[in-house]
Design an enzyme around this catalytic site. Structure first.
Site, PDB file in Angstrom:
ATOM      1  N   ASP A 106     -15.845   4.990  60.132  1.00 40.57           N
ATOM      2  CA  ASP A 106     -15.692   6.285  60.803  1.00 40.57           C
ATOM      3  C   ASP A 106     -16.961   6.725  61.532  1.00 40.57           C
ATOM      4  O   ASP A 106     -16.895   7.270  62.629  1.00 40.57           O
ATOM      5  CB  ASP A 106     -15.249   7.347  59.785  1.00 40.57           C
ATOM      6  CG  ASP A 106     -13.799   7.149  59.363  1.00 40.57           C
ATOM      7  OD1 ASP A 106     -13.017   6.618  60.181  1.00 40.57           O
ATOM      8  OD2 ASP A 106     -13.443   7.518  58.223  1.00 40.57           O
ATOM      9  N   ARG A 122     -10.258   9.671  64.866  1.00 39.51           N
ATOM     10  CA  ARG A 122     -11.700   9.869  65.104  1.00 39.51           C
ATOM     11  C   ARG A 122     -12.036  10.113  66.574  1.00 39.51           C
ATOM     12  O   ARG A 122     -12.810  11.033  66.881  1.00 39.51           O
ATOM     13  CB  ARG A 122     -12.510   8.694  64.542  1.00 39.51           C
ATOM     14  CG  ARG A 122     -12.401   8.497  63.019  1.00 39.51           C
ATOM     15  CD  ARG A 122     -12.331   9.777  62.257  1.00 39.51           C
ATOM     16  NE  ARG A 122     -12.390   9.597  60.806  1.00 39.51           N
ATOM     17  CZ  ARG A 122     -11.763  10.367  59.938  1.00 39.51           C
ATOM     18  NH1 ARG A 122     -10.996  11.365  60.365  1.00 39.51           N
ATOM     19  NH2 ARG A 122     -11.891  10.171  58.644  1.00 39.51           N
ATOM     20  N   SER A 145     -11.517   8.766  47.755  1.00 37.75           N
ATOM     21  CA  SER A 145     -11.808   9.338  49.063  1.00 37.75           C
ATOM     22  C   SER A 145     -10.522   9.251  49.882  1.00 37.75           C
ATOM     23  O   SER A 145      -9.977   8.164  50.070  1.00 37.75           O
ATOM     24  CB  SER A 145     -12.942   8.551  49.726  1.00 37.75           C
ATOM     25  OG  SER A 145     -12.950   8.822  51.112  1.00 37.75           O
ATOM     26  N   ASP A 193     -19.279  17.661  50.977  1.00 34.59           N
ATOM     27  CA  ASP A 193     -20.259  16.985  51.842  1.00 34.59           C
ATOM     28  C   ASP A 193     -20.572  17.785  53.100  1.00 34.59           C
ATOM     29  O   ASP A 193     -21.735  17.999  53.439  1.00 34.59           O
ATOM     30  CB  ASP A 193     -19.745  15.593  52.271  1.00 34.59           C
ATOM     31  CG  ASP A 193     -19.920  14.545  51.166  1.00 34.59           C
ATOM     32  OD1 ASP A 193     -20.640  14.820  50.183  1.00 34.59           O
ATOM     33  OD2 ASP A 193     -19.323  13.458  51.302  1.00 34.59           O
TER      34      ASP A 193
HETATM   35  N1  ARG Z   1     -10.449   1.971  56.132  1.00 39.14           N
HETATM   36  C1  ARG Z   1      -9.799   2.921  56.938  1.00 39.14           C
HETATM   37  C2  ARG Z   1     -10.397   2.957  58.313  1.00 39.14           C
HETATM   38  O1  ARG Z   1     -11.456   2.453  58.483  1.00 39.14           O
HETATM   39  C3  ARG Z   1      -9.711   4.268  56.287  1.00 39.14           C
HETATM   40  C4  ARG Z   1     -10.898   5.154  56.401  1.00 39.14           C
HETATM   41  C5  ARG Z   1     -10.638   6.383  55.623  1.00 39.14           C
HETATM   42  N2  ARG Z   1     -11.672   7.355  55.714  1.00 39.14           N
HETATM   43  C6  ARG Z   1     -12.045   8.114  54.704  1.00 39.14           C
HETATM   44  N3  ARG Z   1     -12.972   8.979  54.942  1.00 39.14           N
HETATM   45  N4  ARG Z   1     -11.509   8.028  53.513  1.00 39.14           N
HETATM   46  O2  ARG Z   1      -9.830   3.451  59.224  1.00 39.14           O
END
Ligand code: ARG
Length: 418
Positions: free
Chosen positions: A127, A98, A178, A19
């Site tokens: 995110d 993040r 993912s 990506d």
């Molecule tokens: N649901 C979790 C969060 O919002 C995990 C996010 C994981 N991100 C990813 N790109 N797989 O913090």
């Protein structure tokens, strides 16, 4: 001015994956000069390889930052001091990373004189919110571009675009999940996990042993200083090393597997699987030490704020006065949280087996049922009388119906006295 001098510059958070590789070319096609940034938050990232890949895709500069210590000290430690768990389950690994990555994007943008930053998040997750809001909080003059959220590629179109732009596409079929990894945990979503009824397949786990398949048990003693872990089994360790070691040890015991339905900020419920061996172990240990040193009132107040702290972190509200004020509270509350906790790690469970603290409020002479009892039993009588006083009044004014013995089928046996 020539075209080169006016070319607008953007800093992209680059992982080396498909990506964000496609995002480099996509942004370049739009006329941006793209500079990349890869951040090590404990995923065993090969920074140099990712920098090379970016340079091959035509970026003039590829930045790499080993942010493990910064992440551990400034993001993980505060979350642990707060006992932060989103919805009582998720220790917030991805959520905490993040704002740090956003902070570094902004720093590189300033150094490069860039007017924008970019990330590879989709429009369905948390995110994107965390990146966008954190960047806005740190430098509202920067534009945030989210190529994956904006482009209308199907998977096949994306692969075709990659191939025509000389981007290596992994030969394996689409990755089954993912995954996002850092020192505080591993987040896994998508694929067969999207059906909440499907059990988590073995291949989704990579840090933890199956708790039912002879995991390797261990005993660990965690030393805390003002709420922050500083030693394992008596050996002083910097926080990143302590976390990495504990992820391994607790993971081998099958500790830290989490599987739940989570409420995302964007209104979606999602199936989330996490592996967080160190986080689960340390949160358990930290709370055990707090039980020893916090007054009853502070313990209650603090735990009422833990969920708020977690919500702020989850919702990307890191750079806010609310989080700063809560951190000040949590730091103060953690002043006495210095001491040791011993835990048994076995069959996927963490069990506290012992704890001690210099500032322990536990007094054996008050608690004992044996000799040396210093507790004033006489004052207990008066205390209880007053504690129940309101209920005596209520009983007179509005009595509670007594249970009917007959309705319960009462049986009575009388003893005949000779
Ligand atoms: N649901 C979790 C969060 O919002 C995990 C996010 C994981 N991100 C990813 N790109 N797989 O913090």
């Amino acid at each position: 001015m020539n075209a080169h001098a006016t070319k607008k510059k953007i800093v992209l958070a680059y992982s080396g994956g498909l990506d964000t590789s496609v995002a480099i070319k996509w942004l370049q096609d739009l006329g941006w000069e793209v500079v990349t940034l890869v951040v090590d938050v404990g995923a065993n990232t090969d920074l140099a390889a990712i920098q090379d890949k970016a340079v091959q895709l035509g970026v003039p500069r590829a930045y790499a930052v080993d942010a493990r210590e910064h992440f551990a000290e400034r993001f993980i430690a505060p979350a642990l001091k707060a006992d932060a768990l989103y919805e009582g389950v998720y220790p917030l690994a991805s959520a905490l990373s993040r704002p740090l990555i956003a902070e570094l994007l902004v720093a590189v943008a300033h150094r490069e004189g860039a007017t924008a930053v970019a990330h590879g998040c989709t429009g369905k997750g948390n995110d994107q919110v965390r990146f966008d809001v954190a960047v806005a909080a740190l430098d509202p003059s920067l534009t945030v571009v989210a190529p994956v959220r904006e482009w209308a590629f199907t998977r096949d179109q994306e692969i075709e675009y990659a191939q025509t732009h000389g981007i290596a596409v992994p030969v394996t079929a689409a990755a089954p999940y993912s995954v996002d990894v850092n020192l505080w945990g591993r987040s896994v979503e998508g694929g067969v996990l999207e059906d909440p009824m499907n059990p988590v397949p073995d291949d989704a786990w990579s840090w933890t042993a199956d708790p039912d398949e002879n995991p390797v048990s261990a005993s660990v003693t965690v030393g805390f200083l003002h709420g922050v872990p500083v030693a394992l089994n008596g050996e002083a360790l910097p926080l990143p090393a302590l976390l990495a070691t504990l992820n391994e040890r607790a993971g081998r015991a099958g500790v830290g597997r989490l599987d739940s339905i989570e409420n995302r900020l964007v209104g979606i419920k999602s199936r989330e699987v996490y592996e967080a061996p160190a986080a689960v172990t340390l949160l358990t240990a930290h709370q055990a030490l707090e039980q020893l040193v916090l007054t009853r009132d502070l313990a209650r107040l603090k735990s009422s704020l833990a969920g708020e702290y977690a919500r702020l972190a989850y919702e990307g509200l890191w750079y806010t006065p609310s989080r700063e004020a809560l951190d000040a509270f949590m730091t103060e509350a953690n002043q006495p949280v210095t001491g040791d906790v011993t835990l048994a790690l076995a069959h996927g469970r963490v069990t506290v087996v012992g704890r001690q603290a210099d500032k322990s409020l536990y007094r054996t002479d008050l608690a004992t049922y044996g000799s040396g009892d210093a507790f004033d039993h006489k004052s207990a009588e008066g205390f209880v009388a007053l504690f129940g006083l309101g209920l005596r009044t209520r009983a007179r004014v509005r009595p509670i119906e007594p249970v009917e013995l007959e309705a319960l089928g009462v049986q009575v046996t009388s003893v005949q006295h000779a």
